[in-house]
Design an enzyme around this catalytic site. Structure first.
Site, short mmCIF file in Angstrom:
data_model
loop_
_atom_site.label_atom_id
_atom_site.label_comp_id
_atom_site.label_asym_id
_atom_site.label_seq_id
_atom_site.Cartn_x
_atom_site.Cartn_y
_atom_site.Cartn_z
N SER A 162 49.16 43.82 49.87
CA SER A 162 48.23 43.52 48.78
C SER A 162 47.27 44.66 48.48
O SER A 162 46.74 44.76 47.37
CB SER A 162 47.42 42.25 49.09
OG SER A 162 46.58 42.46 50.21
N ASP A 164 35.12 38.08 47.12
CA ASP A 164 35.60 37.47 48.36
C ASP A 164 35.22 38.27 49.60
O ASP A 164 35.41 37.83 50.72
CB ASP A 164 37.12 37.24 48.31
CG ASP A 164 37.92 38.53 48.23
OD1 ASP A 164 37.34 39.63 48.32
OD2 ASP A 164 39.16 38.43 48.05
N HIS A 167 38.58 42.19 49.78
CA HIS A 167 39.44 43.14 49.08
C HIS A 167 38.58 44.14 48.30
O HIS A 167 37.55 43.76 47.76
CB HIS A 167 40.38 42.42 48.09
CG HIS A 167 41.57 41.80 48.75
ND1 HIS A 167 41.57 40.51 49.23
CD2 HIS A 167 42.80 42.30 49.00
CE1 HIS A 167 42.74 40.23 49.75
NE2 HIS A 167 43.51 41.30 49.63
#
Length: 245
Positions: free
Chosen positions: A68, A217, A220
Site C-alpha cells: 500500500s 489515520d 499512512h
C-alpha cells in the site's frame, strides 16, 4: 488486525520508551493489510505529480512493485509514491515512466507469487525495479526466515532477468523483541550487499510519527509525507537510470 491486547501493549511500550514508531508502525502495517483488488500494472498518468511533462531523451521504464505504500492507499489518484518519484525524475531531465504495481495488503509471499506475472505483462523489459515489501509480514509476525526467503527469491528472479533493483526497506517495531527485530531488519541490507542493489533502508524514515506528514489515520503518509520520501528515494532511482544504456 492487531488484537486489542497487543495494541494496548504497544501503547504502553511507546509511552515508556518514548518511541512513536513502536506504536505507529504496527498500526501502519495493519492499515496496509486492508484488502484491495490486485490491479493490472498501469503506468502512472493522473492529476497531480504525474502531469509533469516528459523531457527529451529515451524513455526509461521503471516497475514499482510493493504494497500500500506504493499503491497510494488513502491518496488521490496521481499522488502515490511512484507518481512523486516519476515527477521528480522528469523534472531532473530523465524521461521516466513508472508502472505502479503496488497492491495493498501484499506480503512478501504474495509479492513472490505475482512478480513473474507482472513482469511478463509489462510492455517491455523494465530498466529498473523499485521493490518495497515486508510491512505486512511484520503484521502477521511471519518468521524473518520466511520473509528473507521470499525477498531472496524475488531478487533472484530479477537477477536472472538482468534487472537492476532499488530496495526500499522495512523495519520491525522494537516491541516485537530484540531477536525478531535483529533478524528482520538485517534482511534488506544483507540482500542489498549480496545483489549490489541500491538501498533506502526504511521507507518511512523521517515520516512515521510526524503528524504533519501523515494522513488523518496517522498510519499512512499524506501527500507531504510522500513528497518527503520521494525526495530521498529519487536520487537512488536516478543514479540507476543514468546514463541511459
Amino acid at each position: 488486525m492487531i488484537g486489542e491486547r497487543t495494541l494496548q501493549e504497544s501503547k504502553r511500550y511507546a509511552a515508556r520508551a518514548g518511541l512513536v514508531q513502536a506504536l505507529l508502525l504496527p498500526l501502519l502495517i495493519a492499515a496496509c493489510d486492508r484488502p484491495a483488488p490486485a490491479p493490472s500494472p498501469t503506468a502512472s498518468a493522473a492529476p497531480g505529480e504525474a502531469t509533469v511533462a516528459r523531457p527529451a531523451g529515451p524513455e526509461r521504464l521503471v516497475l514499482a512493485f510493493g504494497d500500500s505504500l506504493y499503491a497510494g492507499y488513502g491518496l488521490d489518484r496521481g499522488q502515490s509514491l511512484p507518481d512523486a518519484i516519476q515527477a521528480r525524475l522528469r523534472r531532473g531531465g530523465i524521461n521516466a515512466t513508472i508502472v505502479n504495481a503496488g497492491v495493498s495488503g501484499d506480503t512478501t509471499a504474495a509479492g513472490r507469487q505475482r512478480l513473474g506475472f507482472v513482469l511478463d505483462n509489462l510492455p517491455r523489459k523494465p530498466d529498473l525495479v523499485l521493490l518495497g515489501l515486508g510491512g505486512n509480514d511484520v503484521l502477521r509476525q511471519i518468521p524473518a526466515t520466511e520473509t528473507r526467503a521470499n525477498m531472496t527469491a524475488m531478487l533472484d528472479d530479477l537477477h536472472r532477468r538482468g534487472l537492476p533493483v532499488v530496495l526500499t526497506g522495512m523495519k520491525a517495531p522494537p516491541n516485537l523483541g530484540a531477536d525478531y527485530v535483529t533478524a528482520f531488519d538485517a534482511i534488506w541490507p544483507d540482500l542489498a550487499r549480496r545483489d549490489r542493489a541500491a538501498l533506502y533502508p526504511f521507507v518511512l524514515d523521517g515520516v512515521i510519527g510526524n503528524l504533519a506528514l501523515m494522513q488523518a489515520d496517522r498510519v499512512h503518509p499524506n501527500p507531504a509525507g510522500v513528497a518527503r520520501i520521494a525526495d530521498r528515494v529519487t536520487p537512488l532511482v536516478a543514479a540507476r537510470l543514468t546514463p541511459a544504456g
